[in-house]
Design a protein around this motif. Structure first.
Motif, PDB file in Angstrom:
ATOM      1  N   GLY A  88       0.806  -1.397   0.099  1.00 49.74           N
ATOM      2  CA  GLY A  88      -0.005  -0.063   0.050  1.00 49.74           C
ATOM      3  C   GLY A  88       0.924   1.156  -0.006  1.00 49.74           C
ATOM      4  N   LEU A  89       0.429   2.329   0.733  1.00 49.97           N
ATOM      5  CA  LEU A  89       0.959   3.399   0.910  1.00 49.97           C
ATOM      6  C   LEU A  89       1.066   3.978   2.341  1.00 49.97           C
ATOM      7  CD1 LEU A  89      -0.910   5.659  -2.258  1.00 49.97           C
ATOM      8  CD2 LEU A  89       1.453   4.566  -2.087  1.00 49.97           C
ATOM      9  N   PHE A 115     -10.393   7.520  -1.423  1.00 53.88           N
ATOM     10  CA  PHE A 115      -8.923   7.336  -2.083  1.00 53.88           C
ATOM     11  C   PHE A 115      -9.097   5.829  -2.537  1.00 53.88           C
ATOM     12  CE2 PHE A 115      -6.842  10.096   1.315  1.00 53.88           C
ATOM     13  CZ  PHE A 115      -6.949  11.318   0.516  1.00 53.88           C
ATOM     14  N   SER A 116     -10.364   5.221  -2.676  1.00 56.14           N
ATOM     15  CA  SER A 116     -10.381   3.939  -3.008  1.00 56.14           C
ATOM     16  C   SER A 116      -9.465   2.942  -2.735  1.00 56.14           C
ATOM     17  CB  SER A 116     -10.255   4.109  -4.772  1.00 56.14           C
ATOM     18  OG  SER A 116     -11.484   4.895  -5.056  1.00 56.14           O
ATOM     19  N   MET A 117      -9.087   2.682  -1.432  1.00 53.30           N
ATOM     20  CA  MET A 117      -8.419   1.983  -0.753  1.00 53.30           C
ATOM     21  C   MET A 117      -8.907   0.835  -0.291  1.00 53.30           C
ATOM     22  SD  MET A 117      -5.350   3.282  -1.934  1.00 53.30           S
ATOM     23  CE  MET A 117      -3.957   2.302  -1.010  1.00 53.30           C
ATOM     24  N   PHE A 118      -8.301   0.040   0.066  1.00 53.15           N
ATOM     25  CA  PHE A 118      -8.809  -1.288   0.758  1.00 53.15           C
ATOM     26  C   PHE A 118      -9.212  -1.225   2.047  1.00 53.15           C
ATOM     27  CE2 PHE A 118      -9.044  -5.334   3.004  1.00 53.15           C
ATOM     28  CZ  PHE A 118     -10.051  -6.140   2.073  1.00 53.15           C
ATOM     29  N   GLY A 119      -8.048  -0.443   2.836  1.00 44.64           N
ATOM     30  CA  GLY A 119      -8.021  -0.139   4.381  1.00 44.64           C
ATOM     31  C   GLY A 119      -7.160   0.831   4.868  1.00 44.64           C
ATOM     32  N   VAL A 120      -7.698   1.621   5.699  1.00 42.49           N
ATOM     33  CA  VAL A 120      -6.843   2.824   6.116  1.00 42.49           C
ATOM     34  C   VAL A 120      -6.668   2.876   7.761  1.00 42.49           C
ATOM     35  CG1 VAL A 120      -6.748   5.410   6.417  1.00 42.49           C
ATOM     36  CG2 VAL A 120      -7.385   4.348   4.352  1.00 42.49           C
ATOM     37  N   THR A 121      -5.360   2.687   8.395  1.00 43.75           N
ATOM     38  CA  THR A 121      -5.280   2.858   9.568  1.00 43.75           C
ATOM     39  C   THR A 121      -4.188   3.932  10.008  1.00 43.75           C
ATOM     40  OG1 THR A 121      -3.389   1.344   9.635  1.00 43.75           O
ATOM     41  CG2 THR A 121      -5.650   0.227   9.927  1.00 43.75           C
ATOM     42  N   THR A 135      -3.862   0.230   2.457  1.00 42.78           N
ATOM     43  CA  THR A 135      -3.578  -0.845   1.951  1.00 42.78           C
ATOM     44  C   THR A 135      -4.147  -0.924   0.681  1.00 42.78           C
ATOM     45  OG1 THR A 135      -5.273  -1.982   3.425  1.00 42.78           O
ATOM     46  CG2 THR A 135      -2.754  -2.413   3.892  1.00 42.78           C
ATOM     47  N   GLY A 136      -3.624  -1.357  -0.548  1.00 43.36           N
ATOM     48  CA  GLY A 136      -4.288  -1.333  -1.755  1.00 43.36           C
ATOM     49  C   GLY A 136      -5.107  -2.808  -2.288  1.00 43.36           C
ATOM     50  N   TYR A 137      -5.083  -3.741  -1.121  1.00 37.96           N
ATOM     51  CA  TYR A 137      -5.628  -5.005  -1.554  1.00 37.96           C
ATOM     52  C   TYR A 137      -5.813  -5.920  -0.158  1.00 37.96           C
ATOM     53  CZ  TYR A 137      -0.974  -6.837  -1.742  1.00 37.96           C
ATOM     54  OH  TYR A 137       0.186  -7.310  -1.399  1.00 37.96           O
ATOM     55  N   ASP A 138      -6.575  -6.792  -0.238  1.00 36.00           N
ATOM     56  CA  ASP A 138      -6.661  -7.615   1.045  1.00 36.00           C
ATOM     57  C   ASP A 138      -5.396  -8.585   1.112  1.00 36.00           C
ATOM     58  OD1 ASP A 138      -7.705  -8.987   3.133  1.00 36.00           O
ATOM     59  OD2 ASP A 138      -9.384  -9.904   2.183  1.00 36.00           O
TER      60      ASP A 138
END
Length: 450
Positions: A88-89, A115-121, A135-138
């Motif tokens: 991810g980023l 931001f069309s991402m899978f998850g943000v923490t 994270t960009g994917y699971d």
């Protein structure tokens, strides 16, 4: 023009196939660039829509009025660094005056959609600086551990977190831990990863497996002591308590507190001792704690109190002596009897796989992170290995251990069998590793006689 169209179609088809079959490859090939551009282009508008901006300073408003300029726009947190990773980023933000880290945490779900991402923490790095991991994917759907992980004494990687970072089991920071999970929840795989990570280290492994040793005895070549029944477990725990007392006597004799001894050289645990005098640290793995707490007769009740008392003593005093506990079980509740909640209070690390009842989830997280209780009981049955990990600080994460078969764990233990220390106190409990005998079916038909 036709060739360009064909090439574009092939690239789009390849990207779609990678995103479906190999999301990690898609992220590294296409996703990371598109996501970085999306974040940079949408950043100001997204932060404004999520309420993460602050009004401009008064001096800027006064200057704009004095010079007849347009009113300055609200200011979002300043981007200090944008770093792509394999999952991810990582966005490091400098908060504006008046903003708080909880504002970013509360807006994590809205940032994920925007931001069309899978998850943000998010987490606070230091005062005024927040690190947002996207994270960009699971990453937990198909766990792939990084090729290189940080290695340190008594610190092993065991799983992957939902933000793409590695989840470590650090015994120096969190000496004792509780791991819960129902049948077929992935608890045994987590335990195998733990043993596989400890096998190359200079550490003594001690196991208590009251299921006749079916979980831990295949790994016996790397264990210094094993017990397969409550009676043997009681004797083994008494031997560990005696070893703990001997280690404390060694530390006491090596302290020599005088005015000439620097503060940093005063020994308070085994890690302050010189290398040549330091006892081998011991990790005790209890596979099913409920089997040690159950009883049906008066004699079994005395044995049960003896076992729980020894576990509580090791949990309270064992850290400085280099004895660390890994308590595992399918069920963990106050109905297991007196001393259980006292034992739970000493187990700083908590990991819960899928649980069948809310009581066990409350015993795991009710005293440290109440919001993790609901997450623990909502783990779907088809996602074996998915777990909630937390500690006494109140923070928690979703993790998943990579699948490690019993054969892989056995091969690792056999490879590092030469690192198994011989501890005199535990010599009577050293497992035998001879050749296995051939099993003969019990109902074998005998030849008919005339």
């Amino acid at each position: 023009m036709t060739a360009f169209t064909v090439a574009l179609v092939l690239v789009v088809a390849a990207a779609g196939l990678l995103r479906w079959r190999r999301p990690a490859w898609y992220w590294l090939a296409f996703g990371v660039t598109l996501a970085a551009l999306r974040v940079l282009v949408r950043y100001r508008s997204v932060m404004d829509a999520c309420g993460l901006t602050v009004p401009p300073a008064r001096w800027r408003l006064a200057l704009a009025r004095a010079t007849n300029q347009p009113i300055p726009e609200p200011r979002p947190p300043r981007i200090r660094r944008l770093r792509p990773t394999r999952t991810g980023l990582v966005l490091r933000l400098k908060l504006r005056p008046g903003q708080d880290v909880f504002d970013i945490a509360a807006a994590s779900d809205r940032l994920r959609h925007s931001f069309s991402m899978f998850g943000v923490t998010s987490r606070e790095v230091r005062s005024g600086v927040v690190e947002v991991r996207m994270t960009g994917y699971d990453v937990l759907k198909r766990v792939q551990m990084p090729a290189e992980t940080e290695t340190r004494a008594m610190r092993v990687p065991v799983a992957l977190r939902e933000d793409g970072s590695v989840h470590y089991r650090d015994y120096r920071a969190i000496p004792h831990a509780l791991t819960l999970g129902a049948t077929e929840s992935g608890k045994s795989v987590y335990q195998r990863n733990l043993v596989a990570g400890l096998a190359p280290l200079d550490v003594a492994l001690v196991g208590i497996d009251c299921k006749q040793g079916v979980e831990l005895f295949p790994l016996a070549r790397r264990f210094s002591a094993l017990a397969d029944s409550p009676d043997t477990a009681a004797e083994l725990l008494d031997a560990l308590v005696a070893r703990m007392a001997d280690v404390y006597r060694l530390i006491r004799t090596q302290q020599r507190i005088t005015v000439d001894v620097p503060d940093a050289e005063i020994a308070a645990d085994i890690w302050d001792l010189p290398d040549e005098l330091r006892p081998t640290p011991v990790v005790v793995l209890v596979d099913e704690v409920a089997e040690l707490a159950l009883y049906a007769t008066k004699e079994e009740e005395k044995r049960r109190d003896r076992i729980i008392t020894a576990l509580v003593r090791l949990a309270q005093l064992g850290r400085a002596a280099g004895i660390y506990l890994e308590i595992c079980g399918q069920r963990f509740g106050s109905e297991l009897g007196k001393g259980i909640t006292m034992l739970r209070a000493q187990l700083t690390g908590r990991t819960a796989h899928r649980l069948n009842d809310e009581t066990s989830a409350n015993m795991a997280f009710g005293d440290i992170a109440p919001d993790a209780v609901l997450a623990a009981i909502q783990i779907p049955a088809e996602l074996r290995g998915l777990a909630i990990a937390g500690d006494a600080s109140g923070g928690w994460h979703r993790i998943r251990a990579p699948h490690t078969s019993l054969r892989q764990a056995v091969n690792l233990c056999n490879r590092y069998a030469d690192r198994t220390p011989d501890l005199p106190e535990l010599a009577p409990f050293r497992p035998t590793t001879g050749t296995a005998t051939k099993l003969v079916p019990s109902a074998k038909a005998s030849p008919a006689t005339a």
